[in-house]
Design a protein around this motif. Structure first.
Motif, PDB file in Angstrom:
ATOM      1  N   HIS A   1      61.234  81.729  32.858  1.00 52.34           N
ATOM      2  CA  HIS A   1      59.908  81.275  32.432  1.00 52.34           C
ATOM      3  C   HIS A   1      59.979  79.797  32.083  1.00 52.34           C
ATOM      4  CE1 HIS A   1      61.101  81.117  28.149  1.00 52.34           C
ATOM      5  NE2 HIS A   1      61.739  82.261  28.371  1.00 52.34           N
ATOM      6  N   GLY A   2      58.841  79.196  31.955  1.00 54.84           N
ATOM      7  CA  GLY A   2      58.779  77.821  31.503  1.00 54.84           C
ATOM      8  C   GLY A   2      58.813  77.744  29.987  1.00 54.84           C
ATOM      9  N   ALA A   3      59.297  76.619  29.451  1.00 52.91           N
ATOM     10  CA  ALA A   3      59.363  76.456  28.001  1.00 52.91           C
ATOM     11  C   ALA A   3      59.298  74.970  27.652  1.00 52.91           C
ATOM     12  CB  ALA A   3      60.642  77.071  27.443  1.00 52.91           C
ATOM     13  N   ASP A   4      58.524  74.647  26.602  1.00 53.24           N
ATOM     14  CA  ASP A   4      58.412  73.245  26.220  1.00 53.24           C
ATOM     15  C   ASP A   4      59.707  72.704  25.623  1.00 53.24           C
ATOM     16  OD1 ASP A   4      58.387  74.550  23.763  1.00 53.24           O
ATOM     17  OD2 ASP A   4      56.381  73.857  23.187  1.00 53.24           O
TER      18      ASP A   4
ATOM     19  N   GLN B   1      64.159  64.996  25.149  1.00 52.00           N
ATOM     20  CA  GLN B   1      64.472  65.479  23.809  1.00 52.00           C
ATOM     21  C   GLN B   1      65.939  65.902  23.706  1.00 52.00           C
ATOM     22  OE1 GLN B   1      62.769  65.353  21.112  1.00 52.00           O
ATOM     23  NE2 GLN B   1      64.064  66.583  19.759  1.00 52.00           N
ATOM     24  N   ALA B   2      66.451  66.489  24.782  1.00 55.80           N
ATOM     25  CA  ALA B   2      67.854  66.925  24.786  1.00 55.80           C
ATOM     26  C   ALA B   2      68.797  65.738  24.597  1.00 55.80           C
ATOM     27  CB  ALA B   2      68.175  67.649  26.092  1.00 55.80           C
ATOM     28  N   ARG B   3      68.481  64.624  25.232  1.00 53.08           N
ATOM     29  CA  ARG B   3      69.325  63.440  25.076  1.00 53.08           C
ATOM     30  C   ARG B   3      69.285  62.918  23.641  1.00 53.08           C
ATOM     31  NH1 ARG B   3      67.822  62.679  30.537  1.00 53.08           N
ATOM     32  NH2 ARG B   3      65.811  61.742  29.999  1.00 53.08           N
TER      33      ARG B   3
ATOM     34  N   ASP C   1      58.349  73.456  31.764  1.00 52.06           N
ATOM     35  CA  ASP C   1      57.003  73.942  32.039  1.00 52.06           C
ATOM     36  C   ASP C   1      56.437  73.346  33.321  1.00 52.06           C
ATOM     37  OD1 ASP C   1      56.377  75.776  29.972  1.00 52.06           O
ATOM     38  OD2 ASP C   1      55.944  74.148  28.571  1.00 52.06           O
ATOM     39  N   GLU C   2      56.756  72.072  33.562  1.00 55.17           N
ATOM     40  CA  GLU C   2      56.163  71.364  34.693  1.00 55.17           C
ATOM     41  C   GLU C   2      56.590  71.931  36.040  1.00 55.17           C
ATOM     42  OE1 GLU C   2      56.734  68.374  31.305  1.00 55.17           O
ATOM     43  OE2 GLU C   2      57.792  70.088  32.174  1.00 55.17           O
ATOM     44  N   VAL C   3      57.728  72.582  36.092  1.00 54.41           N
ATOM     45  CA  VAL C   3      58.235  73.071  37.380  1.00 54.41           C
ATOM     46  C   VAL C   3      58.299  74.591  37.440  1.00 54.41           C
ATOM     47  CG1 VAL C   3      59.605  70.977  37.700  1.00 54.41           C
ATOM     48  CG2 VAL C   3      60.672  73.009  36.679  1.00 54.41           C
TER      49      VAL C   3
END
Length: 220
Positions: free
Chosen positions: A156-159, A165-167, A183-185
């Motif tokens: 699933h997609g997730a924000d 943000q990970a960086r 989410d975008e993909v």
């Protein structure tokens, strides 16, 4: 005469085996060239597992490969059209919060562990639920990922799958065990993988490498 026929049949069998091996090598070379960042050994294991699974299952032409030996801050999921040799997607993907921080180190098929599972999965139907458009998966390796549907391990997609943000924080957000994507993909990736395609999740896990029957396909 009988010996001559036997030798001829043996020759045909060896020729057929050689052709199969050459075709497999060609597929590996083609996909490896399409995704040079993906470790060739991981890709080879994924293709071996796919070939083994084809003995018992109808499989689609698409194959997703997740390499959980990479940290979550890196792209570590690739989606291929095996038949055409094309790379369709190269994406970040989340792992379960029970599996570790930036680099997952623990995997299981246990309900409530919030851990990711390894091995080969068959994709199934889509649905829209709490996490939006989602893709159900069925684990093809009992004892390793066979409870995926029961555990609600879905794509699933997730924000929280946010590379920027990970960086900043040193890792992606983590799921409850699902291979969540941006989410975008999400819709495009899920649509390319739904309905009987395959997903292979890898990590450098000795127990899985030892116990997986799909990595050492028994001779017929």
């Amino acid at each position: 005469m009988r010996n001559t026929i036997s030798r001829a049949l043996l020759g045909l069998s060896l020729l057929a085996s050689s052709s199969v091996l050459q075709a497999a090598d060609t597929t590996l070379d083609t996909l490896a060239a399409a995704a040079p960042a993906l470790d060739r050994e991981v890709l080879s294991l994924a293709l071996d597992a796919r070939t083994c699974a084809k003995r018992a299952h109808d499989v689609g032409r698409r194959l997703a490969v997740i390499d959980y030996s990479r940290p979550s801050t890196e792209i570590r999921m690739w989606v291929f059209d095996v038949q055409s040799g094309r790379l369709l997607h190269a994406e970040h993907v989340a792992h379960g919060r029970g599996s570790g921080d930036n680099l997952p180190t623990v995997f299981s098929d246990v309900e409530g562990s919030y851990q990711s599972s390894l091995g080969l999965f068959s994709t199934a139907e889509t649905y829209t639920g709490q996490n939006g458009y989602s893709l159900r998966m069925d684990g093809l390796e009992p004892g390793i990922n066979g409870r995926a549907r029961e555990r609600l391990i879905v794509m699933h997609g997730a924000d929280y799958v946010d590379p920027d943000q990970a960086r900043r924080q040193g890792r992606l957000g983590r799921s409850w065990g699902c291979p969540a994507v941006r989410d975008e993909v999400a819709q495009a990736v899920i649509d390319d993988l739904k309905d009987g395609q395959l997903l292979f999740a890898y990590a450098n896990d000795p127990a899985w490498r030892r116990d997986s029957k799909l990595l050492r396909c028994p001779a017929r």
